[in-house]
Motif scaffolding. Structure first.
Motif, PDB file in Angstrom:
ATOM      1  N   ALA A 162      -0.698   3.694  -2.928  1.00 52.83           N
ATOM      2  CA  ALA A 162      -0.975   5.132  -2.903  1.00 52.83           C
ATOM      3  C   ALA A 162      -2.444   5.388  -2.577  1.00 52.83           C
ATOM      4  CB  ALA A 162      -0.609   5.755  -4.244  1.00 52.83           C
ATOM      5  N   ALA A 163      -3.338   4.589  -3.143  1.00 54.00           N
ATOM      6  CA  ALA A 163      -4.761   4.763  -2.860  1.00 54.00           C
ATOM      7  C   ALA A 163      -5.065   4.450  -1.400  1.00 54.00           C
ATOM      8  CB  ALA A 163      -5.586   3.867  -3.779  1.00 54.00           C
ATOM      9  N   GLU A 177      -2.972   4.666   1.122  1.00 61.74           N
ATOM     10  CA  GLU A 177      -2.376   5.731   1.937  1.00 61.74           C
ATOM     11  C   GLU A 177      -3.224   6.997   1.881  1.00 61.74           C
ATOM     12  OE1 GLU A 177       0.077   7.602   4.544  1.00 61.74           O
ATOM     13  OE2 GLU A 177       0.078   5.488   4.009  1.00 61.74           O
ATOM     14  N   ALA A 178      -3.755   7.321   0.708  1.00 60.74           N
ATOM     15  CA  ALA A 178      -4.613   8.508   0.584  1.00 60.74           C
ATOM     16  C   ALA A 178      -5.900   8.335   1.388  1.00 60.74           C
ATOM     17  CB  ALA A 178      -4.940   8.757  -0.888  1.00 60.74           C
ATOM     18  N   ALA A 179      -6.460   7.139   1.368  1.00 60.18           N
ATOM     19  CA  ALA A 179      -7.680   6.887   2.143  1.00 60.18           C
ATOM     20  C   ALA A 179      -7.397   6.980   3.639  1.00 60.18           C
ATOM     21  CB  ALA A 179      -8.240   5.518   1.795  1.00 60.18           C
ATOM     22  N   ARG A 180      -6.251   6.452   4.063  1.00 62.77           N
ATOM     23  CA  ARG A 180      -5.891   6.520   5.479  1.00 62.77           C
ATOM     24  C   ARG A 180      -5.662   7.963   5.905  1.00 62.77           C
ATOM     25  NH1 ARG A 180      -1.857   7.189   8.678  1.00 62.77           N
ATOM     26  NH2 ARG A 180      -0.291   7.340   7.039  1.00 62.77           N
ATOM     27  N   ALA A 181      -4.998   8.744   5.059  1.00 56.96           N
ATOM     28  CA  ALA A 181      -4.743  10.144   5.375  1.00 56.96           C
ATOM     29  C   ALA A 181      -6.042  10.941   5.421  1.00 56.96           C
ATOM     30  CB  ALA A 181      -3.787  10.741   4.350  1.00 56.96           C
ATOM     31  N   ALA A 182      -6.975  10.627   4.533  1.00 56.74           N
ATOM     32  CA  ALA A 182      -8.264  11.329   4.526  1.00 56.74           C
ATOM     33  C   ALA A 182      -9.057  11.017   5.792  1.00 56.74           C
ATOM     34  CB  ALA A 182      -9.064  10.936   3.288  1.00 56.74           C
ATOM     35  N   ARG A 183      -9.002   9.758   6.245  1.00 57.77           N
ATOM     36  CA  ARG A 183      -9.704   9.396   7.485  1.00 57.77           C
ATOM     37  C   ARG A 183      -9.061  10.083   8.683  1.00 57.77           C
ATOM     38  NH1 ARG A 183      -9.882   4.001   5.480  1.00 57.77           N
ATOM     39  NH2 ARG A 183      -8.039   3.581   6.747  1.00 57.77           N
TER      40      ARG A 183
END
Length: 61
Positions: free
Chosen positions: A45-46, A48-54
């Protein structure tokens, strides 16, 4: 006495290997499995969240 000094290292390694296998088998499943699964899910989840933020922020050139 040479035979004793020759057999001790393999014997010690066999005992330690057996202990390692028993420990691994005991830790499979049960409450430990739920904790490990939760840790892996949190890591995914972390990431995926970092990838989505980028992906959401525009890149500067």
């Amino acid at each position: 006495m040479d035979y004793i000094s020759a057999i001790v290292p393999p014997l010690v390694m066999a005992v330690l290997f057996t202990f390692l296998i028993v420990t691994i088998v005991k830790n499979q499943g049960g409450a430990n499995k739920a904790k490990e699964d939760a840790a892996v899910d949190a890591a995914f989840a972390a990431a995926e969240a970092a990838r989505a933020a980028r992906a959401a922020t525009p890149e500067e050139h």
